[in-house]
Design a protein around this motif. Structure first.
Motif, mmCIF file in Angstrom:
data_model
loop_
_atom_site.group_PDB
_atom_site.id
_atom_site.type_symbol
_atom_site.label_atom_id
_atom_site.label_comp_id
_atom_site.label_asym_id
_atom_site.label_seq_id
_atom_site.Cartn_x
_atom_site.Cartn_y
_atom_site.Cartn_z
ATOM 1 N N ILE A 70 0.848 -1.190 0.000
ATOM 2 C CA ILE A 70 0.000 0.000 0.000
ATOM 3 C C ILE A 70 0.886 1.243 0.000
ATOM 4 O O ILE A 70 2.095 1.180 0.301
ATOM 5 C CB ILE A 70 -0.943 0.039 1.224
ATOM 6 C CG1 ILE A 70 -0.120 0.004 2.519
ATOM 7 C CG2 ILE A 70 -1.919 -1.119 1.183
ATOM 8 C CD1 ILE A 70 -0.970 0.156 3.767
ATOM 9 N N GLN A 71 0.272 2.366 -0.331
ATOM 10 C CA GLN A 71 0.923 3.677 -0.248
ATOM 11 C C GLN A 71 0.072 4.579 0.645
ATOM 12 O O GLN A 71 -1.130 4.714 0.408
ATOM 13 C CB GLN A 71 1.085 4.302 -1.631
ATOM 14 C CG GLN A 71 2.178 3.664 -2.477
ATOM 15 C CD GLN A 71 2.430 4.418 -3.770
ATOM 16 O OE1 GLN A 71 1.658 5.306 -4.146
ATOM 17 N NE2 GLN A 71 3.506 4.091 -4.448
ATOM 18 N N LEU A 104 -4.589 1.496 -2.498
ATOM 19 C CA LEU A 104 -4.496 0.041 -2.620
ATOM 20 C C LEU A 104 -4.255 -0.345 -4.072
ATOM 21 O O LEU A 104 -4.635 0.389 -4.995
ATOM 22 C CB LEU A 104 -5.783 -0.621 -2.118
ATOM 23 C CG LEU A 104 -6.192 -0.313 -0.671
ATOM 24 C CD1 LEU A 104 -7.535 -0.951 -0.380
ATOM 25 C CD2 LEU A 104 -5.154 -0.815 0.299
ATOM 26 N N PRO A 105 -3.651 -1.508 -4.316
ATOM 27 C CA PRO A 105 -3.519 -1.992 -5.698
ATOM 28 C C PRO A 105 -4.890 -2.229 -6.324
ATOM 29 O O PRO A 105 -5.880 -2.473 -5.631
ATOM 30 C CB PRO A 105 -2.735 -3.307 -5.521
ATOM 31 C CG PRO A 105 -2.074 -3.202 -4.184
ATOM 32 C CD PRO A 105 -2.978 -2.366 -3.336
ATOM 33 N N THR A 122 -5.955 -4.763 -8.050
ATOM 34 C CA THR A 122 -6.479 -6.109 -7.796
ATOM 35 C C THR A 122 -7.123 -6.192 -6.419
ATOM 36 O O THR A 122 -8.170 -6.839 -6.251
ATOM 37 C CB THR A 122 -5.342 -7.134 -7.915
ATOM 38 O OG1 THR A 122 -4.266 -6.764 -7.016
ATOM 39 C CG2 THR A 122 -4.808 -7.191 -9.337
ATOM 40 N N MET A 123 -6.529 -5.543 -5.443
ATOM 41 C CA MET A 123 -7.094 -5.565 -4.092
ATOM 42 C C MET A 123 -8.402 -4.780 -4.041
ATOM 43 O O MET A 123 -9.350 -5.183 -3.340
ATOM 44 C CB MET A 123 -6.083 -4.989 -3.106
ATOM 45 C CG MET A 123 -6.559 -4.985 -1.653
ATOM 46 S SD MET A 123 -6.963 -6.637 -1.041
ATOM 47 C CE MET A 123 -5.368 -7.443 -1.177
ATOM 48 N N GLN A 124 -8.484 -3.687 -4.765
ATOM 49 C CA GLN A 124 -9.726 -2.922 -4.802
ATOM 50 C C GLN A 124 -10.867 -3.738 -5.408
ATOM 51 O O GLN A 124 -12.002 -3.708 -4.911
ATOM 52 C CB GLN A 124 -9.510 -1.630 -5.603
ATOM 53 C CG GLN A 124 -8.588 -0.626 -4.921
ATOM 54 C CD GLN A 124 -8.430 0.644 -5.729
ATOM 55 O OE1 GLN A 124 -9.108 0.853 -6.718
ATOM 56 N NE2 GLN A 124 -7.524 1.500 -5.300
ATOM 57 N N ARG A 125 -10.573 -4.471 -6.488
ATOM 58 C CA ARG A 125 -11.613 -5.311 -7.094
ATOM 59 C C ARG A 125 -12.033 -6.428 -6.145
ATOM 60 O O ARG A 125 -13.225 -6.753 -6.044
ATOM 61 C CB ARG A 125 -11.104 -5.888 -8.423
ATOM 62 C CG ARG A 125 -10.979 -4.855 -9.535
ATOM 63 C CD ARG A 125 -10.776 -5.539 -10.876
ATOM 64 N NE ARG A 125 -9.516 -6.260 -10.934
ATOM 65 C CZ ARG A 125 -8.377 -5.739 -11.378
ATOM 66 N NH1 ARG A 125 -8.338 -4.485 -11.808
ATOM 67 N NH2 ARG A 125 -7.271 -6.459 -11.409
#
Length: 274
Positions: free
Chosen positions: A82-83, A165-166, A168-171
């Motif tokens: 994460i950022q 979040l990336p 893929t993680m959001q989906r």
């Protein structure tokens, strides 16, 4: 001319001396005084005099400083990259320590905030970062303040501003949220069906105990259907509805009144003799 030139030189020198001696410090500032390189005291606010060429002063602002911590990339405890960026609010409590113990206390606080942010994020799960942000902010404030207190700097609060979040993680999180909503909808629908079945069971018990209730309900249904004038509905008429009229007709057959106008007489009923 020589006297005038000497006067100008003397006036210029006096101006430099007065400028170096007279100092004014604002209400939100403090002046840290050094005498021949040795710390004397922190003065202010107001007007005061310094010994020219012997004492020097460095001003320190006591107002709250808003410091933006650049976005830091970190890996959480459950291995999610994460950022996160944050904002640090701090102020100087001890001007002398802020001057003599740190070359640049603002930059030092910024670097401490960056390293602490990465450290705290690495110790937390993603779910905790998203749902317990207040606790994360409190932990960041405590850790950063422990390190900056030696410089006379007090960290008042730290706010995590944005978590990226990336894709893929959001989906994946969107699918999880959708599944959770569908689950709640099905549970609510099942609870409604269960409540409706209980009410129907109670209604069936009432109708079973009072048969006339079923007939009244039947008549009400006919009234509701009759309101639709644009359609023709064939509705079967149950025998139970007219049974009471048939019983009344049978009971009325025992009358001895003569038929009028040639009508068919009422059927005679057997009347027991005394």
């Amino acid at each position: 001319m020589e006297t005038f030139a000497i006067g100008l030189v003397v006036a210029f020198v006096l101006f430099l001396v007065v400028t170096a001696a007279v100092k004014i410090v604002q209400e939100y500032e403090r002046g840290v005084i050094f005498r021949l390189g040795r710390l004397v005291d922190a003065r202010g606010p107001g007007f005061f005099l310094l010994i020219p060429f012997v004492e020097t002063m460095r001003k320190v602002d006591l107002r709250i400083v808003t410091l933006e911590v650049p976005a830091q990339e970190a890996i959480t405890r459950d291995n999610v990259t994460i950022q996160v960026d944050a904002v640090v609010y701090f102020r100087v409590l001890n001007p002398s320590d802020a001057v003599i113990k740190a070359i640049d206390f603002v930059r030092a606080t910024s670097l401490v905030g960056q390293t602490t942010l990465r450290s705290i994020l690495g110790q937390s799960d993603l779910d905790h970062l998203l749902t317990e942000r207040d606790r994360i902010n409190q932990r960041l404030q405590e850790v950063i303040d422990q390190q900056t207190s030696a410089w006379g700097v007090k960290v008042t609060s730290v706010e995590v501003r944005d978590i990226k979040l990336p894709d893929t993680m959001q989906r994946a999180m969107a699918k999880q949220a959708e599944a959770e909503r569908e689950k709640r909808a099905k549970i609510i629908h099942a609870e409604g069906e269960f409540t409706a079945s209980q009410q129907l069971a109670n209604a069936a018990q009432v109708i079973a105990s009072q048969p006339a209730t079923l007939q009244l309900r039947y008549l009400q249904t006919l009234t509701e259907i009759a309101a639709e004038k644009n359609s023709t509905i064939v509705f079967p008429l149950p025998i139970d509805l007219i049974q009471m009229f048939m019983e009344r007709g049978v009971s009325g057959a025992g009358r001895t009144d003569a038929p009028a106008n040639g009508d068919v007489p009422w059927p005679a009923a057997a009347v027991p003799r005394s």
